[in-house]
Design an enzyme around this catalytic site. Structure first.
Site, PDB file in Angstrom:
ATOM      1  N   GLU A 118      49.664 -46.665  71.002  1.00  0.00           N
ATOM      2  CA  GLU A 118      49.693 -45.437  70.544  1.00  0.00           C
ATOM      3  C   GLU A 118      48.350 -44.683  70.938  1.00  0.00           C
ATOM      4  O   GLU A 118      48.166 -43.490  70.464  1.00  0.00           O
ATOM      5  CB  GLU A 118      50.004 -45.150  69.188  1.00  0.00           C
ATOM      6  CG  GLU A 118      51.463 -45.614  68.624  1.00  0.00           C
ATOM      7  CD  GLU A 118      52.820 -45.315  69.532  1.00  0.00           C
ATOM      8  OE1 GLU A 118      52.474 -44.414  70.308  1.00  0.00           O
ATOM      9  OE2 GLU A 118      53.480 -45.669  69.119  1.00  0.00           O
ATOM     10  N   HIS A 142      48.443 -43.762  61.954  1.00  0.00           N
ATOM     11  CA  HIS A 142      50.071 -43.819  61.920  1.00  0.00           C
ATOM     12  C   HIS A 142      50.585 -45.154  61.155  1.00  0.00           C
ATOM     13  O   HIS A 142      50.007 -45.982  61.101  1.00  0.00           O
ATOM     14  CB  HIS A 142      50.307 -44.028  63.485  1.00  0.00           C
ATOM     15  CG  HIS A 142      51.736 -44.448  63.581  1.00  0.00           C
ATOM     16  ND1 HIS A 142      53.036 -43.791  63.369  1.00  0.00           N
ATOM     17  CD2 HIS A 142      52.205 -45.588  64.439  1.00  0.00           C
ATOM     18  CE1 HIS A 142      53.972 -44.497  63.750  1.00  0.00           C
ATOM     19  NE2 HIS A 142      53.432 -45.678  64.487  1.00  0.00           N
ATOM     20  N   HIS A 144      54.327 -46.731  59.350  1.00  0.00           N
ATOM     21  CA  HIS A 144      55.769 -46.705  59.224  1.00  0.00           C
ATOM     22  C   HIS A 144      56.008 -46.592  57.883  1.00  0.00           C
ATOM     23  O   HIS A 144      56.320 -47.686  56.919  1.00  0.00           O
ATOM     24  CB  HIS A 144      56.285 -48.184  59.814  1.00  0.00           C
ATOM     25  CG  HIS A 144      56.030 -48.357  61.273  1.00  0.00           C
ATOM     26  ND1 HIS A 144      56.282 -49.520  61.946  1.00  0.00           N
ATOM     27  CD2 HIS A 144      55.376 -47.306  62.346  1.00  0.00           C
ATOM     28  CE1 HIS A 144      56.011 -49.152  63.329  1.00  0.00           C
ATOM     29  NE2 HIS A 144      55.656 -48.022  63.502  1.00  0.00           N
ATOM     30  N   GLU A 172      52.179 -31.373  43.928  1.00  0.00           N
ATOM     31  CA  GLU A 172      50.821 -31.582  44.532  1.00  0.00           C
ATOM     32  C   GLU A 172      50.883 -31.887  45.918  1.00  0.00           C
ATOM     33  O   GLU A 172      49.916 -31.885  46.485  1.00  0.00           O
ATOM     34  CB  GLU A 172      50.052 -32.552  43.673  1.00  0.00           C
ATOM     35  CG  GLU A 172      49.971 -32.302  42.304  1.00  0.00           C
ATOM     36  CD  GLU A 172      48.654 -32.860  41.618  1.00  0.00           C
ATOM     37  OE1 GLU A 172      48.136 -33.588  42.140  1.00  0.00           O
ATOM     38  OE2 GLU A 172      48.797 -32.731  40.357  1.00  0.00           O
ATOM     39  N   HIS A 213      60.910 -43.228  62.893  1.00  0.00           N
ATOM     40  CA  HIS A 213      59.813 -44.073  63.073  1.00  0.00           C
ATOM     41  C   HIS A 213      58.739 -44.163  62.242  1.00  0.00           C
ATOM     42  O   HIS A 213      58.408 -45.218  61.796  1.00  0.00           O
ATOM     43  CB  HIS A 213      59.334 -43.628  64.692  1.00  0.00           C
ATOM     44  CG  HIS A 213      58.184 -44.521  64.939  1.00  0.00           C
ATOM     45  ND1 HIS A 213      57.929 -44.860  66.398  1.00  0.00           N
ATOM     46  CD2 HIS A 213      57.259 -45.256  64.348  1.00  0.00           C
ATOM     47  CE1 HIS A 213      56.883 -45.540  66.440  1.00  0.00           C
ATOM     48  NE2 HIS A 213      56.494 -45.866  65.489  1.00  0.00           N
TER      49      HIS A 213
HETATM   50  O1  2HA Z   1      51.490 -50.233  66.827  1.00  0.00           O
HETATM   51  O2  2HA Z   1      53.425 -48.641  65.472  1.00  0.00           O
HETATM   52  O3  2HA Z   1      54.304 -47.067  67.389  1.00  0.00           O
HETATM   53  C1  2HA Z   1      52.717 -50.298  66.896  1.00  0.00           C
HETATM   54  C2  2HA Z   1      53.084 -49.045  66.623  1.00  0.00           C
HETATM   55  C3  2HA Z   1      53.866 -48.267  67.740  1.00  0.00           C
HETATM   56 ZN    ZN Z   2      54.681 -47.153  65.136  1.00  0.00          ZN
END
Ligand code: 2HA
Ligand code: ZN
Length: 277
Positions: A118, A142, A144, A172, A213
Site C-alpha cells: 500500500e 492502515h 483491518h 467522544e 477492507h
Molecule cells: O499489507 O493490508 O491492504 C497488507 C494489506 C493490504
Molecule cells: Zn489491507
C-alpha cells in the site's frame, strides 16, 4: 554507538505495530504503517544506514513535496506480528529521490523485500496531509478493523452517512475525528486508483474507510493516529451492535446534531459542517 533500536522513533514505530496486533487488527500480513521522519530522526538514524543502499525503484505515483524525505515503513507481505521480534527483517527506512517519484531502501528489510504493497496510498496521503497540515501530520496507518468492515457490509457507502453514524454512536468520536471520514468504494488494494481516491479524501477528512477492507488514518504522531483508529473502531462497534439490536434499522435515539454542536463548542473544536444538519 548503540543500535538504531535505541532511537525513540524506531521504538515508537515498533510499539504501534504491537498495539495494533494486540487489538486483533493485523491477521497475517494485514495492515501497514508509515512515518515521515524529521531531520533529527534522519540525522540520528543515518549512522546505521546500509553502506550500499538499495537500487532506486520507480513508483507508479509521485509527489513534489516529498522530494528527499525519509520514511519508516512496514514491508510488503511482512507480518506486523513479527516487527517486534525481527524489526530489521520486517520494516525499512526508505529515501525518496529528488524527483519525488522513486525510493531506495537505506536501512532494514535485511533479508530482502520492499515497502508495503500500500505504499502508493501511504505516499500520496503523506503528500496530501503534509500540505493540508503544514507539515504537522507524519503518521499514516492502515488496519483491518472488523467493526468498520462489518458496517460497510450493511450501510450505504457514503461519507456523510458513515461520519454521522460514527459521531452519533459514541460521544467522544466527534472530538477526535472532527473532520469526519471519507468512504472509498471497493477497489483493488495496492492499486494506484485506491491510492488516488484515498489521498484525495484524506486531504479533507481525518480518516478513510475502505469498503469491505478496513480503515486508513492519519495523525501528527503515533499516539494520535492509533487513538483515532481505536476511536473510529469503537464507534463502529457500537453502531454495529446497535443495528443488530435494532433489527437492522437505523436507530432514532442517538446524539442529536445540536448535541454535536454543543460538544464542539465546549471542547473548542471545529466539526465538519458538511456533515451536520
Ligand atoms: O499489507 O493490508 O491492504 C497488507 C494489506 C493490504
Ligand atoms: Zn489491507
Amino acid at each position: 554507538m548503540g543500535t538504531i533500536f535505541n532511537e525513540r522513533v524506531i521504538e515508537d514505530f515498533m510499539l504501534m505495530c504491537k498495539k495494533g496486533v494486540d487489538q486483533g487488527w493485523h491477521e497475517r500480513n494485514g495492515g501497514n504503517l508509515s512515518y515521515r521522519m524529521t531531520k533529527d530522526d534522519v540525522e540520528y538514524c543515518a549512522r546505521f544506514f546500509k553502506k550500499h543502499p538499495g537500487e532506486w525503484v520507480e513508483m507508479p505515483v509521485s509527489a513534489n513535496n516529498l522530494k528527499g524525505e525519509f520514511f519508516i515503513v512496514t514491508g510488503s507481505g511482512k507480518f506486523l506480528e513479527n516487527v517486534n521480534t525481527e524489526p530489521q527483517n520486517n520494516i525499512a527506512i526508505v529515501e525518496i529521490n529528488q524527483t519525488g517519484n522513486s525510493y531506495r531502501i537505506v536501512w532494514g528489510l535485511d533479508q530482502g523485500g520492499k515497502p508495503t504493497s500500500e505504499f502508493p496510498t501511504h505516499f500520496l496521503t503523506h503528500s496530501a496531509r503534509k500540505m493540508a497540515t503544514d507539515g504537522d501530520n507524519r503518521v499514516i496507518y492502515h488496519a483491518h478493523t472488523p467493526y468498520v468492515v462489518a458496517l460497510t457490509n450493511v450501510l450505504p457507502l457514503e461519507s456523510e452517512l458513515f461520519t454521522r453514524m460514527l459521531w452519533k454512536s459514541a460521544t467522544e468520536c466527534c472530538l477526535f475525528c472532527p473532520g469526519g471520514v471519507g468512504v472509498v468504494p471497493w477497489m483493488v488494494p495496492g492499486s494506484t486508483e485506491i491510492a488516488e481516491c484515498t489521498s484525495d479524501l484524506l486531504s479533507k477528512y481525518d480518516a478513510a474507510i475502505w469498503a469491505f477492507h478496513g480503515a486508513f488514518v492519519t495523525g501528527k504522531d503515533f499516539d494520535s493516529a492509533f487513538g483515532l483508529m481505536q476511536t473510529i473502531e469503537k464507534s463502529a462497534m457500537v453502531a454495529t451492535i446497535t443495528l443488530a439490536a435494532n433489527a437492522g434499522k437505523m436507530p432514532n435515539q442517538t446524539i442529536t446534531d445540536d448535541q454535536l454542536r454543543e460538544m464542539a463548542k465546549a471542547y473548542n473544536i471545529r466539526l465538519n459542517e458538511d456533515f451536520l444538519k
